[in-house]
Enzyme design. Structure first.
Site, short mmCIF file in Angstrom:
data_model
loop_
_atom_site.label_atom_id
_atom_site.label_comp_id
_atom_site.label_asym_id
_atom_site.label_seq_id
_atom_site.Cartn_x
_atom_site.Cartn_y
_atom_site.Cartn_z
CG HIS A 53 -2.01 -0.98 1.15
ND1 HIS A 53 -3.17 -0.86 1.89
CD2 HIS A 53 -2.17 -2.11 0.42
CE1 HIS A 53 -3.98 -1.87 1.63
NE2 HIS A 53 -3.39 -2.65 0.74
CD GLU A 55 -1.95 4.16 3.37
OE1 GLU A 55 -3.11 4.29 3.79
OE2 GLU A 55 -1.66 3.44 2.38
CB CYS A 83 -6.63 -0.53 5.03
SG CYS A 83 -4.90 -1.06 4.97
CB CYS A 86 -2.09 1.66 6.08
SG CYS A 86 -1.67 0.78 4.55
#
Length: 297
Positions: A53, A55, A83, A86
């Site tokens: 992801h 992040e 999410c 993260c």
């Protein structure tokens, strides 16, 4: 002094890079004492990694820049609400502050689905949402709309194997390993079989073919007719074209009823004689199947 909106614009530039690469457009920037030290964008598809992801990519880069895992004087700017993974990474990295653009009603874990930063963990980052919310949301909406349009216009093809063509107790036709390998380089494979039976995998060089056995999708026989099962498999996998491979007349009739072309697999002389159609050998499959795509609606 640079504002949250200006840092979010930098994160949006990263999100646009993700979109250009066919990734869900999410971008992130990590700032330390007014200086950007790390950037990242979603790379799950290109790197084949669920952890990539935006992040996580940015946090990993920031840790390298800072020479340690504690990012206590850093702020994370990300275009989409983090999410659970993260948000958890932000907590574990001891980030001072998390700023996101638009909310994520499905997996957002700062305000939407849950609020991880308010739970009694050893560290709770300050969190601000809704910064440049409209452009962040618009980028995501445009991406998903384009993906839907592509799915609607794409012609998806597949090869459907009936259980009768793959039973262990039957004598497999010559060249099956090579034929399946060649087919899989062009089309996904699907399998209509019964629970408890021993199939092709028992007699093939599994190591040689393991790269695609995990992708063979199975449908067990139920009270549905064979042709209904075929239609269900087509619908479930969004196939617009398919060619069926089997060994007996019932398979051919089911495929014909479902409106799909059918190829008979070659076996022993007895089975071959039972087929009321031309019987093809394994090495002929790629060419024969290719010739059958066009008539399929």
């Amino acid at each position: 002094m640079i504002t949250d909106e200006q840092w979010m614009k930098l994160a949006l530039q990263q999100a646009e890079k993700a979109a250009e690469n066919g990734e869900v457009p999410v971008g992130a920037v990590i700032v330390r004492n007014g200086t950007p030290i790390a950037i990242g964008y979603n790379q799950r598809e290109s790197r084949k990694n669920a952890l990539c992801h935006a992040e996580i990519c940015a946090i990993e880069q920031a840790c390298q820049q800072c020479g340690g895992w504690r990012l206590e004087d850093c702020e994370l700017y990300v275009t989409l609400e983090p999410c659970p993974m993260c948000a958890g990474a932000a907590i574990n990295a001891r980030l001072k502050r998390v700023v996101y653009g638009c909310a994520d009603p499905k997996t957002g874990s700062c305000h939407s689905v849950t609020q991880l930063f308010t739970l009694p963990y050893p560290h709770q980052p300050e969190c601000v949402g809704g910064v440049l919310e409209q452009p962040c949301a618009a980028l995501l909406s445009a991406f998903f709309q384009k993906q839907r349009q592509l799915r609607q216009t794409a012609v998806k093809k597949g090869i459907i194997f009936y259980a009768s063509a793959l039973w262990k107790e039957n004598r497999l036709f010559e060249g099956i390993t090579e034929a399946l390998t060649a087919l899989h380089t062009q089309y996904p494979l699907y399998f209509i079989g019964e629970a408890g039976r021993e199939y092709l995998v028992c007699q093939l060089d599994f190591h040689h073919l393991q790269h695609f056995f995990s992708e063979i999708q199975s449908v067990r026989y139920t009270k549905r007719t064979p042709s209904e099962t075929l239609r269900l498999l087509m619908k479930r996998n969004h196939l617009t074209k398919a060619v069926c491979i089997g060994a007996d007349e019932a398979n051919r009739i089911a495929a014909q009823t479902a409106g799909l072309p059918f190829v008979h697999a070659a076996y022993t002389a007895g089975l071959a004689k039972s087929c009321q159609a031309r019987v093809h050998t394994a090495e002929q499959f790629p060419a024969v199947i290719q010739s059958l795509w066009e008539p399929v609606g």
